[in-house]
Design an enzyme around this catalytic site. Structure first.
Site, short mmCIF file in Angstrom:
data_model
loop_
_atom_site.label_atom_id
_atom_site.label_comp_id
_atom_site.label_asym_id
_atom_site.label_seq_id
_atom_site.Cartn_x
_atom_site.Cartn_y
_atom_site.Cartn_z
N ASP A 8 -7.93 -5.22 -0.02
CA ASP A 8 -8.42 -6.11 -1.08
C ASP A 8 -8.10 -7.58 -0.86
O ASP A 8 -8.63 -8.43 -1.57
CB ASP A 8 -7.81 -5.67 -2.43
CG ASP A 8 -8.34 -4.33 -2.85
OD1 ASP A 8 -9.56 -4.16 -2.83
OD2 ASP A 8 -7.53 -3.44 -3.17
N HIS B 234 0.85 -1.19 0.00
CA HIS B 234 0.00 0.00 0.00
C HIS B 234 0.89 1.24 0.00
O HIS B 234 1.95 1.24 0.62
CB HIS B 234 -0.91 0.01 1.24
CG HIS B 234 -2.07 0.92 1.10
ND1 HIS B 234 -1.99 2.26 1.36
CD2 HIS B 234 -3.34 0.66 0.71
CE1 HIS B 234 -3.18 2.81 1.14
NE2 HIS B 234 -4.01 1.87 0.74
N1 ACO Z 1 3.99 -7.64 -4.79
C1 ACO Z 1 5.32 -7.67 -4.94
N2 ACO Z 1 6.11 -6.59 -4.81
C2 ACO Z 1 5.53 -5.43 -4.48
C3 ACO Z 1 4.14 -5.33 -4.27
C4 ACO Z 1 3.36 -6.49 -4.44
N3 ACO Z 1 2.05 -6.46 -4.27
N4 ACO Z 1 3.83 -4.06 -3.97
C5 ACO Z 1 4.98 -3.38 -3.98
N5 ACO Z 1 6.00 -4.21 -4.27
C6 ACO Z 1 7.43 -3.87 -4.30
C7 ACO Z 1 7.79 -3.11 -5.56
O1 ACO Z 1 8.17 -3.98 -6.60
C8 ACO Z 1 8.91 -2.23 -5.07
O2 ACO Z 1 10.06 -3.03 -4.97
P1 ACO Z 1 11.53 -2.40 -5.27
O3 ACO Z 1 11.75 -1.40 -4.19
O4 ACO Z 1 12.44 -3.56 -5.23
O5 ACO Z 1 11.43 -1.78 -6.65
C9 ACO Z 1 8.50 -1.88 -3.64
O6 ACO Z 1 7.66 -2.97 -3.22
C10 ACO Z 1 7.72 -0.58 -3.53
O7 ACO Z 1 6.63 -0.65 -4.43
P2 ACO Z 1 5.99 0.60 -5.16
O8 ACO Z 1 5.40 0.16 -6.46
O9 ACO Z 1 6.97 1.72 -5.17
O10 ACO Z 1 4.83 0.99 -4.15
P3 ACO Z 1 3.65 1.95 -4.46
O11 ACO Z 1 3.34 2.68 -3.22
O12 ACO Z 1 3.90 2.76 -5.68
O13 ACO Z 1 2.45 0.94 -4.85
C11 ACO Z 1 0.58 -0.46 -4.69
C12 ACO Z 1 1.41 0.63 -4.00
C13 ACO Z 1 0.14 0.01 -6.08
C14 ACO Z 1 -0.67 -0.72 -3.86
C15 ACO Z 1 1.44 -1.74 -4.80
O14 ACO Z 1 1.81 -2.21 -3.52
C16 ACO Z 1 0.73 -2.85 -5.58
O15 ACO Z 1 0.81 -2.88 -6.81
N6 ACO Z 1 0.02 -3.77 -4.89
C17 ACO Z 1 -0.72 -4.81 -5.58
C18 ACO Z 1 -2.03 -4.24 -6.10
C19 ACO Z 1 -3.02 -3.96 -4.99
O16 ACO Z 1 -3.22 -4.78 -4.09
N7 ACO Z 1 -3.68 -2.79 -5.08
C20 ACO Z 1 -4.69 -2.37 -4.10
C21 ACO Z 1 -4.18 -1.24 -3.28
S1 ACO Z 1 -5.32 -0.76 -2.06
C22 ACO Z 1 -6.55 0.06 -2.89
O17 ACO Z 1 -6.38 0.63 -3.92
C23 ACO Z 1 -7.87 -0.01 -2.35
#
Ligand code: ACO
Length: 400
Positions: free
Chosen positions: A335, A278
């Site tokens: 989620d 998140h």
């Molecule tokens: N699975 C694996 N790796 C992940 C995940 C994940 N679900 N989420 C983040 N990471 C990793 C990224 O690859 C990144 O790694 P790095 O530092 O080695 O490059 C690090 O964690 C940081 O991730 P970001 O993408 O910078 O985090 P951001 O805050 O931009 O994204 C998000 C947040 C979009 C929710 C992300 O965690 C994600 O894609 N989760 C899966 C989709 C999801 O569940 N969305 C619902 C969110 S809640 C809502 O909208 C109601």
């Protein structure tokens, strides 16, 4: 204390902040989130208190009007929602224009936007009374439009709302009743739906809410602004994530991948572990704590065994024990378990983002109004770092 506008005019600098990770475009008094500690409060009230004691309509009132309603206010609000639940016949005809199998989310955003044509007097909100009316119309009708979108997508006849039923029971009736056979969900099912909607009701400046505020900042009307929010919510990284979780769990259930293989692929960045991570929460999402327990309770009460629940818990345990997820502070978000509740309620997967949209509607409305009330608030207009060609001479066709 730093005046960014002054700094920019003095230095020519702008803030480069992709994804608005550190940009606050507004002041807001609606929802408080502390992502490090996993705290979420609506208008100051802790989410666990609201979830265990309130209802969705009560939460909607709280978010939109700022205070918990008195008994009289809530009963008048509920009566108003009943009075508004029908669609204008011409608006109902919009559904005939959609193809069979059309996605209900597309229908929802289109029909909610079209509401503006039927309420031209509410395109400009000039008084609190007008706002109250517009908000009630949207909160009530979004449920009818959502259920009709589902029935249309399935080729089923519409089931008209029944004013004798509560908000959530009425929605389930419009979804699942058939002529001469009234759908009568258990109180546990109705309560679970109310909880699902309540927990989705607001979450400060997420993608869809920021979209609503951005559109509203141009003084676009409430119907158009929340319709834009529905579109923003549709994406897989936002409101589409719980369907992604269910697909992932189904793949494991069908033996296509093991939970460990799923985690490995996520760590290799082949895909995201859906329902994990998140932007704000760097600890367990407090909504996920409540939904996990609620999914478990609902399945037990309905006497339903869902293998996907066991798989979800196994996947969660493995991920939480894995240094990749620990280092990046990736925990279950709202989620991860919400789809299991919807599945137990027989809501099909393509309706998942629609369910989220019904829940988020009070938050969008509250934020639109806050934006609207902040007199002198500026139109949202971010800048960019230009990376293209700065100047070129036009080239005639024959010389290209
Ligand atoms: N699975 C694996 N790796 C992940 C995940 C994940 N679900 N989420 C983040 N990471 C990793 C990224 O690859 C990144 O790694 P790095 O530092 O080695 O490059 C690090 O964690 C940081 O991730 P970001 O993408 O910078 O985090 P951001 O805050 O931009 O994204 C998000 C947040 C979009 C929710 C992300 O965690 C994600 O894609 N989760 C899966 C989709 C999801 O569940 N969305 C619902 C969110 S809640 C809502 O909208 C109601």
């Amino acid at each position: 204390g730093l005046d960014i506008t002054k700094l920019r005019s003095q230095t020519g600098c702008i803030t480069y902040d992709p994804g608005y990770m550190n940009t606050g475009p507004c002041k807001s008094a609606i929802t408080f989130v502390d992502g490090e500690q996993g705290i979420l409060r609506y208008r100051g009230y802790p989410i666990d208190q609201i979830a265990s004691r309130g209802s969705f309509t009560e939460t909607a009132w709280l978010l939109i009007f700022g205070e918990l309603p008195t008994r009289e206010q809530l009963s008048r609000f509920s009566a108003g929602l009943c009075a508004e639940e029908l669609l204008h016949e011409d608006l109902r005809h919009h559904f005939e224009g959609f193809p069979p199998g059309g996605h209900p989310m597309a229908m929802l955003s289109a029909v909610v936007n079209s509401m503006g044509c039927y309420h031209p007097d509410l395109l400009e909100i000039e008084s609190k009374g007008e706002f109250y009316l517009a908000a009630s119309k949207i909160i009530s009708k979004v449920r009818t439009i959502a259920a009709f979108s589902y029935r249309k997508s399935m080729g089923l006849p519409f089931m008209y709302p029944n004013p004798a039923l509560s908000y959530c029971r009425n929605f389930l009736h419009m979804m699942f009743s058939i002529p001469h056979k009234h759908y009568d969900p258990s109180p546990e099912a109705v309560r679970a739906l109310s909880l699902f909607l309540t927990l989705h009701a607001d979450h400060e400046q997420n993608c869809s809410t920021s979209t609503v505020r951005m559109v509203g900042s141009s003084q676009a009307n409430l119907f158009a602004s929340v319709s834009a929010g529905i579109c923003a919510l549709w994406g897989r990284l936002h409101g589409g994530a719980n369907a992604g979780v269910m697909e992932m769990l189904e793949q494991i259930s069908e033996g296509k991948r093991t939970p460990r293989e799923v985690l490995e692929l996520a760590k290799q960045k082949k895909f995201r572990l859906m329902g994990f991570g998140h932007r704000i929460y760097k600890s367990y999402d407090p909504r996920a704590v409540i939904l996990k327990q609620a999914a478990h309770d609902l399945l037990t009460k309905l006497g339903k065994l869902d293998r996907l629940m066991d798989i979800a818990m196994e996947l969660e345990a493995l991920a939480l024990a894995d240094p990749y997820f620990a280092e990046r502070k990736l925990y279950p978000n709202v989620d991860f378990y919400s789809g299991l509740i919807l599945r137990a309620l027989n809501i099909p997967m393509q309706m998942f983002p629609v369910m989220f949209a019904i829940g988020r509607m009070p938050g969008w409305i509250a934020h639109w109004y806050e934006e609207h009330q902040q007199h002198g608030s500026k139109i949202h207009r971010p800048r960019q770092i230009f990376t293209g060609q700065v100047l070129r001479d036009y080239v005639p066709f024959d010389e290209r």
